[in-house]
Design a protein around this motif. Sequence first.
Motif, PDB file in Angstrom:
ATOM      1  N   LEU A 194       5.955  63.033  68.636  1.00 36.04           N
ATOM      2  CA  LEU A 194       6.175  61.868  69.259  1.00 36.04           C
ATOM      3  C   LEU A 194       5.819  60.859  67.680  1.00 36.04           C
ATOM      4  O   LEU A 194       4.871  60.837  67.246  1.00 36.04           O
ATOM      5  N   LYS A 195       7.140  60.872  67.404  1.00 36.68           N
ATOM      6  CA  LYS A 195       6.833  59.911  66.868  1.00 36.68           C
ATOM      7  C   LYS A 195       7.047  57.715  67.409  1.00 36.68           C
ATOM      8  O   LYS A 195       8.108  57.757  67.843  1.00 36.68           O
ATOM      9  N   ARG A 196       6.730  57.230  67.076  1.00 40.14           N
ATOM     10  CA  ARG A 196       6.144  55.713  67.391  1.00 40.14           C
ATOM     11  C   ARG A 196       7.092  54.999  66.234  1.00 40.14           C
ATOM     12  O   ARG A 196       5.896  55.208  65.353  1.00 40.14           O
ATOM     13  N   ASN A 197       7.569  54.300  66.492  1.00 36.51           N
ATOM     14  CA  ASN A 197       7.546  52.820  65.632  1.00 36.51           C
ATOM     15  C   ASN A 197       7.784  51.400  66.655  1.00 36.51           C
ATOM     16  O   ASN A 197       7.488  51.299  67.532  1.00 36.51           O
ATOM     17  N   PRO A 198       7.132  50.893  65.120  1.00 40.36           N
ATOM     18  CA  PRO A 198       6.772  49.564  65.786  1.00 40.36           C
ATOM     19  C   PRO A 198       7.853  48.732  65.789  1.00 40.36           C
ATOM     20  O   PRO A 198       7.883  47.676  65.884  1.00 40.36           O
ATOM     21  N   VAL A 199       8.582  49.337  66.718  1.00 37.32           N
ATOM     22  CA  VAL A 199       9.913  48.097  66.848  1.00 37.32           C
ATOM     23  C   VAL A 199      10.175  48.563  69.050  1.00 37.32           C
ATOM     24  O   VAL A 199      10.242  48.980  69.439  1.00 37.32           O
ATOM     25  N   VAL A 200      10.726  46.802  69.030  1.00 40.48           N
ATOM     26  CA  VAL A 200      11.263  46.649  70.796  1.00 40.48           C
ATOM     27  C   VAL A 200      11.969  46.583  70.926  1.00 40.48           C
ATOM     28  O   VAL A 200      12.623  46.076  70.145  1.00 40.48           O
ATOM     29  N   LEU A 201      13.023  47.461  71.348  1.00 40.21           N
ATOM     30  CA  LEU A 201      14.401  47.942  72.100  1.00 40.21           C
ATOM     31  C   LEU A 201      14.987  47.442  73.027  1.00 40.21           C
ATOM     32  O   LEU A 201      16.178  47.624  73.821  1.00 40.21           O
ATOM     33  N   GLY A 202      14.002  46.687  73.973  1.00 36.20           N
ATOM     34  CA  GLY A 202      13.930  46.489  75.585  1.00 36.20           C
ATOM     35  C   GLY A 202      13.443  47.848  76.175  1.00 36.20           C
ATOM     36  O   GLY A 202      12.613  48.323  75.858  1.00 36.20           O
ATOM     37  N   ASP A 203      14.217  48.264  76.646  1.00 36.41           N
ATOM     38  CA  ASP A 203      13.908  49.059  78.576  1.00 36.41           C
ATOM     39  C   ASP A 203      13.885  50.189  77.825  1.00 36.41           C
ATOM     40  O   ASP A 203      13.085  51.349  77.939  1.00 36.41           O
ATOM     41  N   GLY A 204      14.876  50.777  77.517  1.00 34.66           N
ATOM     42  CA  GLY A 204      15.062  51.936  76.977  1.00 34.66           C
ATOM     43  C   GLY A 204      15.157  53.403  78.484  1.00 34.66           C
ATOM     44  O   GLY A 204      14.726  53.126  79.394  1.00 34.66           O
ATOM     45  N   ILE A 205      14.625  54.083  77.755  1.00 37.09           N
ATOM     46  CA  ILE A 205      15.252  55.440  78.499  1.00 37.09           C
ATOM     47  C   ILE A 205      13.804  55.918  78.598  1.00 37.09           C
ATOM     48  O   ILE A 205      12.710  56.720  77.780  1.00 37.09           O
ATOM     49  N   ARG A 206      13.433  56.521  79.956  1.00 38.56           N
ATOM     50  CA  ARG A 206      11.557  57.319  79.916  1.00 38.56           C
ATOM     51  C   ARG A 206      11.851  58.406  78.810  1.00 38.56           C
ATOM     52  O   ARG A 206      12.864  58.887  78.834  1.00 38.56           O
ATOM     53  N   LEU A 207      10.535  58.417  78.345  1.00 38.71           N
ATOM     54  CA  LEU A 207      10.626  59.800  77.940  1.00 38.71           C
ATOM     55  C   LEU A 207      11.537  60.977  78.316  1.00 38.71           C
ATOM     56  O   LEU A 207      11.624  62.190  77.758  1.00 38.71           O
ATOM     57  N   PHE A 208      10.649  61.198  79.626  1.00 35.21           N
ATOM     58  CA  PHE A 208      10.864  62.139  81.098  1.00 35.21           C
ATOM     59  C   PHE A 208      11.821  61.700  81.766  1.00 35.21           C
ATOM     60  O   PHE A 208      11.503  62.722  82.689  1.00 35.21           O
ATOM     61  N   GLY A 209      13.129  61.405  81.709  1.00 36.10           N
ATOM     62  CA  GLY A 209      13.837  61.099  82.480  1.00 36.10           C
ATOM     63  C   GLY A 209      13.268  61.200  83.797  1.00 36.10           C
ATOM     64  O   GLY A 209      13.012  59.683  83.804  1.00 36.10           O
ATOM     65  N   HIS A 210      13.661  61.060  85.057  1.00 33.55           N
ATOM     66  CA  HIS A 210      13.263  61.244  86.172  1.00 33.55           C
ATOM     67  C   HIS A 210      12.076  62.191  86.551  1.00 33.55           C
ATOM     68  O   HIS A 210      11.852  61.902  87.502  1.00 33.55           O
TER      69      HIS A 210
END
Length: 118
Positions: free
Chosen positions: A72-88
């Motif tokens: 996992l590569k985490r960036n220090p940027v907040v983009l809003g709600d986004g897509i869940r990492l593993f969907g549903h």
Amino acid sequence: MALAEGIGRPYAHLREYVATRSHKDAPEGVTFTADALETVRELKQEQGKDIYLCGGGDLAGVLLPEIDRLILKRNPVVLGDGIRLFGHADATTATFALERCRSFGSGVIVEEYRRSDH
């Protein structure tokens, strides 16, 4: 998305499989599959190297039973709600143990995990 941008083979140096239900004609060297989970299970039975998943959270959620390792590569940027990492996918279906964590001057953090519940 790559096809819409005119990119037929973004990973031409690898065997490429694309999970799709809407496209019929795959570019040369690419295999389309409507059943990504079964395709991954078949590939895991073959000799060879690891499988690299590049896709969204819904695809990762479908493939979660077969994922052995996460990077996992985490960036220090907040983009809003986004897509869940593993969907549903049910979040309790897999456990991973941290193997390595690297941080960079940019604030990016790369975490590597190995599945621990198999």
